[in-house]
Enzyme design. Structure first.
Site, mmCIF file in Angstrom:
data_model
loop_
_atom_site.group_PDB
_atom_site.id
_atom_site.type_symbol
_atom_site.label_atom_id
_atom_site.label_comp_id
_atom_site.label_asym_id
_atom_site.label_seq_id
_atom_site.Cartn_x
_atom_site.Cartn_y
_atom_site.Cartn_z
ATOM 1 N N GLY A 40 41.230 41.194 40.222
ATOM 2 C CA GLY A 40 41.151 40.218 39.137
ATOM 3 C C GLY A 40 40.764 38.832 39.640
ATOM 4 O O GLY A 40 39.846 38.194 39.119
ATOM 5 N N ARG A 51 37.606 41.351 33.068
ATOM 6 C CA ARG A 51 38.344 42.590 32.760
ATOM 7 C C ARG A 51 38.273 42.918 31.270
ATOM 8 O O ARG A 51 38.207 44.097 30.900
ATOM 9 C CB ARG A 51 39.805 42.468 33.213
ATOM 10 C CG ARG A 51 39.954 42.741 34.691
ATOM 11 C CD ARG A 51 41.397 42.736 35.151
ATOM 12 N NE ARG A 51 41.465 43.247 36.517
ATOM 13 C CZ ARG A 51 42.479 43.054 37.339
ATOM 14 N NH1 ARG A 51 43.534 42.364 36.959
ATOM 15 N NH2 ARG A 51 42.452 43.563 38.559
ATOM 16 N N LYS A 63 49.071 39.017 47.016
ATOM 17 C CA LYS A 63 49.962 40.168 46.794
ATOM 18 C C LYS A 63 50.219 40.898 48.114
ATOM 19 O O LYS A 63 49.808 42.042 48.291
ATOM 20 C CB LYS A 63 49.329 41.122 45.782
ATOM 21 C CG LYS A 63 49.346 40.603 44.352
ATOM 22 C CD LYS A 63 48.756 41.639 43.415
ATOM 23 C CE LYS A 63 48.802 41.171 41.976
ATOM 24 N NZ LYS A 63 48.075 42.092 41.075
ATOM 25 N N GLY A 99 43.924 46.247 44.289
ATOM 26 C CA GLY A 99 44.779 47.212 44.983
ATOM 27 C C GLY A 99 44.318 48.647 44.763
ATOM 28 O O GLY A 99 44.281 49.448 45.704
HETATM 29 N N1 LIG Z 1 46.624 30.624 51.662
HETATM 30 C C1 LIG Z 1 46.996 30.866 50.398
HETATM 31 N N2 LIG Z 1 48.142 30.303 49.908
HETATM 32 C C2 LIG Z 1 48.521 30.539 48.626
HETATM 33 N N3 LIG Z 1 47.852 31.324 47.762
HETATM 34 C C3 LIG Z 1 46.726 31.897 48.211
HETATM 35 C C4 LIG Z 1 46.245 31.702 49.526
HETATM 36 N N4 LIG Z 1 45.094 32.405 49.663
HETATM 37 C C5 LIG Z 1 44.878 33.027 48.482
HETATM 38 N N5 LIG Z 1 45.846 32.733 47.600
HETATM 39 C C6 LIG Z 1 45.968 33.164 46.197
HETATM 40 O O1 LIG Z 1 45.800 34.555 46.085
HETATM 41 C C7 LIG Z 1 45.601 34.836 44.716
HETATM 42 C C8 LIG Z 1 44.829 36.125 44.558
HETATM 43 O O2 LIG Z 1 45.518 37.172 45.184
HETATM 44 P P1 LIG Z 1 45.506 38.688 44.700
HETATM 45 O O3 LIG Z 1 46.170 38.805 43.373
HETATM 46 O O4 LIG Z 1 46.086 39.489 45.814
HETATM 47 O O5 LIG Z 1 43.941 38.991 44.517
HETATM 48 P P2 LIG Z 1 43.195 39.988 43.507
HETATM 49 O O6 LIG Z 1 43.653 39.646 42.099
HETATM 50 O O7 LIG Z 1 41.749 39.709 43.682
HETATM 51 O O8 LIG Z 1 43.596 41.372 43.904
HETATM 52 C C9 LIG Z 1 44.846 33.628 44.159
HETATM 53 O O9 LIG Z 1 45.551 33.151 43.041
HETATM 54 C C10 LIG Z 1 44.872 32.619 45.315
HETATM 55 O O10 LIG Z 1 45.213 31.304 44.909
HETATM 56 O O1 LIG Z 2 45.715 42.760 38.825
HETATM 57 C C1 LIG Z 2 45.925 43.908 39.223
HETATM 58 O O2 LIG Z 2 45.726 44.317 40.488
HETATM 59 P P1 LIG Z 2 44.886 43.506 41.623
HETATM 60 O O3 LIG Z 2 45.513 42.126 41.801
HETATM 61 O O4 LIG Z 2 45.100 44.356 42.855
HETATM 62 O O5 LIG Z 2 43.467 43.458 41.190
HETATM 63 C C2 LIG Z 2 46.364 45.017 38.314
HETATM 64 O O6 LIG Z 2 46.492 44.543 36.993
HETATM 65 C C3 LIG Z 2 47.681 45.611 38.799
HETATM 66 O O7 LIG Z 2 48.691 44.638 38.758
HETATM 67 P P2 LIG Z 2 49.998 44.814 39.685
HETATM 68 O O8 LIG Z 2 49.558 44.636 41.125
HETATM 69 O O9 LIG Z 2 50.973 43.760 39.238
HETATM 70 O O10 LIG Z 2 50.512 46.223 39.454
#
Ligand SMILES: Nc1ncnc2c1ncn2[C@@H]1O[C@H](COP(=O)(O)OP(=O)(O)O)[C@@H](O)[C@H]1O
Ligand SMILES: O=C(OP(=O)(O)O)[C@H](O)COP(=O)(O)O
Length: 399
Positions: free
Chosen positions: A356, A38, A199, A379
């Protein structure tokens, strides 16, 4: 694609204070940034503005602070990595508004770069509070939004500021929208989406529309646990948002109506501790021990995910299938990433991934460069895919 002003429309900006919204919400382990993607993506905008002689003032959030400032979510942790990527000094300030911010801005020379503190240390950020927006705007003459990955948030620094200052899209904002439009504007079918990660509450609602746009939705990570629990299966101590069971059920109904297949894990890798090399076992998904948590999808599920990737002409992916940061719970994510990369290299698949942690997972698997396109956004990318107007983009178009 919405049209908006870009950096090309910014001339004679020497000495101007440019507030640049970037996304520095990067993965961090033990206080160290573990993935700089990023930061690398926003570097061109920062350097370009600095070279034009602007005073470049960076605004960003980091994590989701609940009760004001906390040292572990301070942007001062990220500043050294920003300096390293930019190969220039980056000053910091202990707040994003008020005396500390004003003094830091006042001491800037033309071309300097300043990183203000986490915008989310103030409640006004997420509320898009007009007074907070005004306080932010007081330190700038121009606003540039280069945080496509936070553009789905109608926050003060992602949306509110564009109503107060001349607003422009940064190079990454522009490039992300162009790349998504050209890669996914008219996708070849079948389109398969993989959604995992942690998330759950902020992403589950968008699945309601996503199932109308894709042919199959493969669910992994913490998101899968929430769906499995909604079916009435015990998920033990797994990451799961039980209060979203009704939403999950509704999504499954919507998917059936829309003809979108929902693929949930058949098996999981469970452990009793969230740490690397924790003792673990593979269990059927309906046999998760009450005192254990699913940290990855199991080998049968990996084969099913690969079979869906094989069927797909287009793949969109956000959210790792498991806790990929801790071995051996990275297996499913790595296997799926490598298989998608192989199909892409063979010219059989258009693969677009974002988020991320997802980008970090692709880097961990060593295949980020093999995907058709890697977005910094998770997201925001899924909401774009849903066809929703992103507040941070819509307001630039209006401006
Ligand atoms: N089964 C699970 N239990 C706990 N954490 C998990 C599991 N599967 C994935 N994760 C966690 O999800 C996190 C990423 O989620 P998220 O923030 O939604 O993805 P992104 O940043 O790609 O949008 C990672 O830190 C990973 O460790
Ligand atoms: O990491 C982010 O989103 P992502 O986990 O969906 O890639 C953005 O920085 C938005 O963060 P937020 O979901 O806490 O608003």
């Amino acid at each position: 694609m919405p049209s908006f002003k870009t950096l090309d429309d910014l001339n004679d900006i020497a000495g101007k204070r440019v507030l640049v919204r970037v996304d520095l919400n990067v993965p961090v382990k033990d206080g160290k940034v573990t993935d700089i993607t990023r930061i690398e993506r926003v570097a061109p905008t920062i350097i370009e503005l600095s070279k034009k002689g602007a005073k470049v003032i960076l605004l960003a959030h980091f994590g989701r602070p609940k009760d004001g400032p906390s040292p572990d979510l301070s942007l001062s942790l990220i500043a050294p990595s920003v300096e390293e990527v930019l190969d220039r000094p980056v000053a910091t300030a202990s707040d994003v508004i008020g005396d500390a911010a004003t003094a830091a801005v006042a001491s800037m020379k033309d071309g300097d770069i300043l990183l203000l503190e986490n915008t989310r240390f103030h409640k006004g950020e997420e509320k898009n509070d007009p007074d907070f927006v005004k306080a932010l705007a007081a330190n700038g003459d121009i606003y540039v939004n280069d945080a496509f990955s936070a553009a789905h948030r109608a926050h003060a620094s992602t949306e509110g500021l564009a109503h107060h200052l001349p607003a422009h899209a940064g190079r990454t904002m522009q490039a992300e929208l162009e790349a998504l439009e050209s890669g996914l504007g008219n996708p070849a079918r079948p389109v398969v989406a993989i959604v995992g990660g942690a998330k759950v509450s902020t992403k589950i609602d968008l699945l309601m529309n996503l199932v109308k746009k894709v042919d199959a939705l493969v669910i992994g990570g913490g998101m899968a646990n929430t769906f499995i629990a909604a079916r009435g299966t015990n998920v033990g101590k797994s990451l799961c948002e039980h209060d979203l069971a009704e939403t999950a059920k509704q999504i499954m109904i919507e998917a059936a109506t829309a003809g979108c297949a929902i693929i949930l894990p058949e098996d999981g890798v469970v452990a009793r501790e969230f740490k690397a090399n924790a003792t673990n076992e593979i269990v059927a998904i309906d046999a998760i021990p009450a005192d254990a948590m699913v940290l990855d999808v199991g080998p049968k599920s990996i084969e099913a995910v690969k079979a869906w990737i094989e069927r797909a002409q287009t793949l969109v992916w956000n959210g790792p299938l498991g806790a990929f940061e801790i071995e051996p719970f990275d297996k499913a994510t790595v296997a799926a990433a490598r298989y998608a990369a192989e199909r892409t290299r063979a010219g059989k698949l258009v693969s677009v991934a974002g988020g991320g942690d997802t980008v970090s997972a692709l880097n961990h698997a060593g295949v980020a460069d093999d995907f058709s396109y890697v977005s910094t956004a998770g997201g925001a990318f899924l909401e774009w895919m849903e066809g929703k107007a992103l507040p941070g983009v819509a307001v630039l178009a209006k401006a």
